[in-house]
Design an enzyme around this catalytic site. Structure first.
Site, PDB file in Angstrom:
ATOM      1  N   PRO A 270       0.810  -1.220   0.000  1.00 15.52           N
ATOM      2  CG  PRO A 270       0.118  -0.924   2.205  1.00 15.52           C
ATOM      3  CD  PRO A 270       0.906  -1.847   1.325  1.00 15.52           C
ATOM      4  N   GLY A 271       0.369   2.276  -0.727  1.00 12.08           N
ATOM      5  CA  GLY A 271       0.987   3.590  -0.666  1.00 12.08           C
ATOM      6  C   GLY A 271       0.000   4.527   0.023  1.00 12.08           C
ATOM      7  CE1 TYR A 312      -4.930  11.023  -9.037  1.00 13.35           C
ATOM      8  CE2 TYR A 312      -3.336  10.097 -10.569  1.00 13.35           C
ATOM      9  CZ  TYR A 312      -3.699  10.458  -9.284  1.00 13.35           C
ATOM     10  OH  TYR A 312      -2.800  10.258  -8.246  1.00 13.35           O
ATOM     11  CB  CYS A 338       0.865  30.591 -16.994  1.00 15.78           C
ATOM     12  SG  CYS A 338       1.168  32.123 -16.104  1.00 15.78           S
ATOM     13  CD  GLU A 339      -0.337  24.680 -18.764  1.00  9.01           C
ATOM     14  OE1 GLU A 339      -1.430  24.324 -19.278  1.00  9.01           O
ATOM     15  OE2 GLU A 339       0.746  24.669 -19.354  1.00  9.01           O
ATOM     16  CE1 TYR A 366       1.346   7.225  -5.924  1.00 12.94           C
ATOM     17  CE2 TYR A 366      -0.652   7.138  -4.621  1.00 12.94           C
ATOM     18  CZ  TYR A 366       0.412   6.500  -5.212  1.00 12.94           C
ATOM     19  OH  TYR A 366       0.546   5.145  -5.083  1.00 12.94           O
TER      20      TYR A 366
HETATM   21  C1  PLP Z   1       1.353   2.471  -7.154  1.00 14.22           C
HETATM   22  C2  PLP Z   1       1.553   1.083  -6.767  1.00 14.22           C
HETATM   23  C3  PLP Z   1       1.161   0.643  -5.494  1.00 14.22           C
HETATM   24  C4  PLP Z   1       0.498   1.533  -4.466  1.00 14.22           C
HETATM   25  O1  PLP Z   1      -0.798   1.912  -4.809  1.00 14.22           O
HETATM   26  P1  PLP Z   1      -1.699   2.738  -3.777  1.00 14.22           P
HETATM   27  O2  PLP Z   1      -2.965   2.966  -4.492  1.00 14.22           O
HETATM   28  O3  PLP Z   1      -0.993   4.000  -3.449  1.00 14.22           O
HETATM   29  O4  PLP Z   1      -1.869   1.919  -2.557  1.00 14.22           O
HETATM   30  C5  PLP Z   1       1.418  -0.676  -5.184  1.00 14.22           C
HETATM   31  N1  PLP Z   1       1.991  -1.518  -6.066  1.00 14.22           N
HETATM   32  C6  PLP Z   1       2.393  -1.123  -7.287  1.00 14.22           C
HETATM   33  C7  PLP Z   1       3.057  -2.095  -8.192  1.00 14.22           C
HETATM   34  C8  PLP Z   1       2.176   0.180  -7.682  1.00 14.22           C
HETATM   35  O5  PLP Z   1       2.554   0.564  -8.903  1.00 14.22           O
END
Ligand code: PLP
Length: 409
Positions: A270-271, A312, A338-339, A366
């Site tokens: 997870p990110g 997005y 300037c966009e 992100y």
């Molecule tokens: C971006 C990514 C993640 C993390 O995704 P999240 O939506 O931020 O949890 C995990 N695995 C891979 C391979 C990714 O490219």
């Protein structure tokens, strides 16, 4: 994450106005406690299995944050050799890092092999080259595309039929041929269906597909289910029910391990789930501009610092933290680039005055990692709040950063 305490807004117990006075805007602020809460929630949800959590550092790659997650017990998910190097610098051991690139050269993969990290291969061409070159001397993981569509946003979904990610389940016969003939040692299977799991059952369906494929690989030690855990961005937003997913997937995973004949590790990467809510982006209102169509609030930032809304359609809740008692009015919040860089149309904010501070919520993931120097603007400073202390973990940029690497006389 901002809180309203005793008539003022705070982050990690620290008044936002004091942070801004000391460190100025634009400013990213991360609350260590929220990362810890999220990490422990995930760990808890899958406590029935041998679970390994790899933090996807493309979401937020500031060394101090990567270290904090390592201290909590996280391993690391990387998508480039540069992220591998950053992870090693942050103190992760090579065996704690998985490298999941896509469409990179064999030369880059060779560099990752040299560092000793777990290689996750996502296409047949590289699989074959890797097998011919390394045979069974370097264990690998294979990224499978189960063609299950998670979430509704095609731009952040990676499991659908037109996706460039992973090796299709329909190509598994070819994969097996390469593995048999080059003696590849496949110890992991991986999937990452995208960034918005709305429905736990769809995720489980993808998991079942991975379990089916696992039967063809006798040397597995782990299965990596990627990520895609959704966090709430709007106040009434849905999010992935981690506890439900945890109990259902754990049960199936255990059943699978019994059938497979060995206890495997359950991996995630997870990110967003770990760092999104911990982050707040603070900006200052430069001007109020009434036009024929709307009341614009123009801030000292733009798509160069937080591009998710424009890239997005990402939503970030906005709060005017300077005027909690002001009447609610409608503002369209825009940047200074300037966009057309609109953060949000018709947001209901407590009356905004020039000089007020606006807070963008859920800006931990992100945000900074997607920032740029467009319009020759400096990237923001970053603060880390832990145990009631604010630590500057990245300086605001200066003209030297813009000029670095430029060659002229
Ligand atoms: C971006 C990514 C993640 C993390 O995704 P999240 O939506 O931020 O949890 C995990 N695995 C891979 C391979 C990714 O490219």
């Amino acid at each position: 994450m901002i809180q309203f305490q005793d008539g003022r807004y705070t982050i990690g117990g620290m008044p936002i106005h004091e942070l801004v006075e000391q460190f100025d805007t634009p400013l990213y602020v991360y609350d260590a406690m929220i990362m810890e809460r999220q990490f422990n929630r995930l760990k808890q949800a899958f406590s029935g299995c041998k679970t390994r959590i790899n933090f996807a550092c493309k979401a937020l790659n500031t060394i101090r944050v990567m270290r904090h997650l390592h201290d909590l017990g996280a391993c690391l998910d990387t998508v480039s050799i540069q992220e591998v190097w950053l992870g090693l610098k942050a103190g992760y051991a090579a065996h704690e890092i998985i490298y999941t690139p896509n469409c990179v050269s064999m030369e880059e993969i060779d560099l990752a092999v040299k560092e000793g990290v777990m290689i996750n291969i996502d296409n047949i061409s590289i699989l074959e080259q890797f097998g011919v070159k390394y045979g069974n001397s370097v264990p690998i993981c294979i990224r499978i595309n189960p063609h299950v569509m998670a979430g509704g946003n095609i731009n952040i979904s990676t499991g659908h039929i037109d996706s460039k990610f992973g090796i299709s389940i329909y190509q598994m016969r070819h994969v097996q041929r390469i593995v048999e003939n080059t003696h590849l040692n496949v110890i992991g299977l991986h999937m990452h269906t995208g960034s918005d799991i709305v429905d736990v059952d769809i995720f489980l369906r993808a998991a079942d597909i991975l379990f089916e494929q696992a039967e063809g690989f006798p040397n597995l030690t782990f299965i990596d289910f990627g990520s895609g855990f959704k966090v709430p961005y709007k106040p009434d937003d849905y999010s992935t029910d981690i506890e439900e997913l945890g109990s259902k997937l754990s049960e199936r995973f255990k059943r699978f391990c019994d059938e497979y004949g060995r206890e495997l590790e359950l991996w995630f990467e997870p990110g967003k789930f770990l760092v999104s809510e911990s982050g707040t982006f603070l900006v200052k209102v430069n001007v109020l501009k009434q036009t024929t169509s709307a009341m614009f609030a123009g801030v000292d930032s733009g798509l160069n610092h937080l591009i998710r809304p424009m890239l997005y359609n990402g939503y970030h809740h906005i709060t005017n933290v300077s005027n909690p008692d002001g009447a609610l009015r409608l503002y369209t919040v825009v940047g200074y680039i300037c966009e057309t860089d609109t953060f949000g149309w018709d947001r209901k904010l407590h009356e905004v005055r020039e000089g007020d501070i606006l807070a963008f919520s859920n800006a931990g993931a992100y945000g900074m990692t997607m920032s740029s120097n467009y319009n020759s603007r400096f990237r923001p400073a970053e603060l880390f709040i832990k145990d009631g202390k604010a630590e500057l973990i990245r300086k605001r940029e200066s003209l030297d950063d813009i000029l670095r690497n430029q060659l002229f006389e």
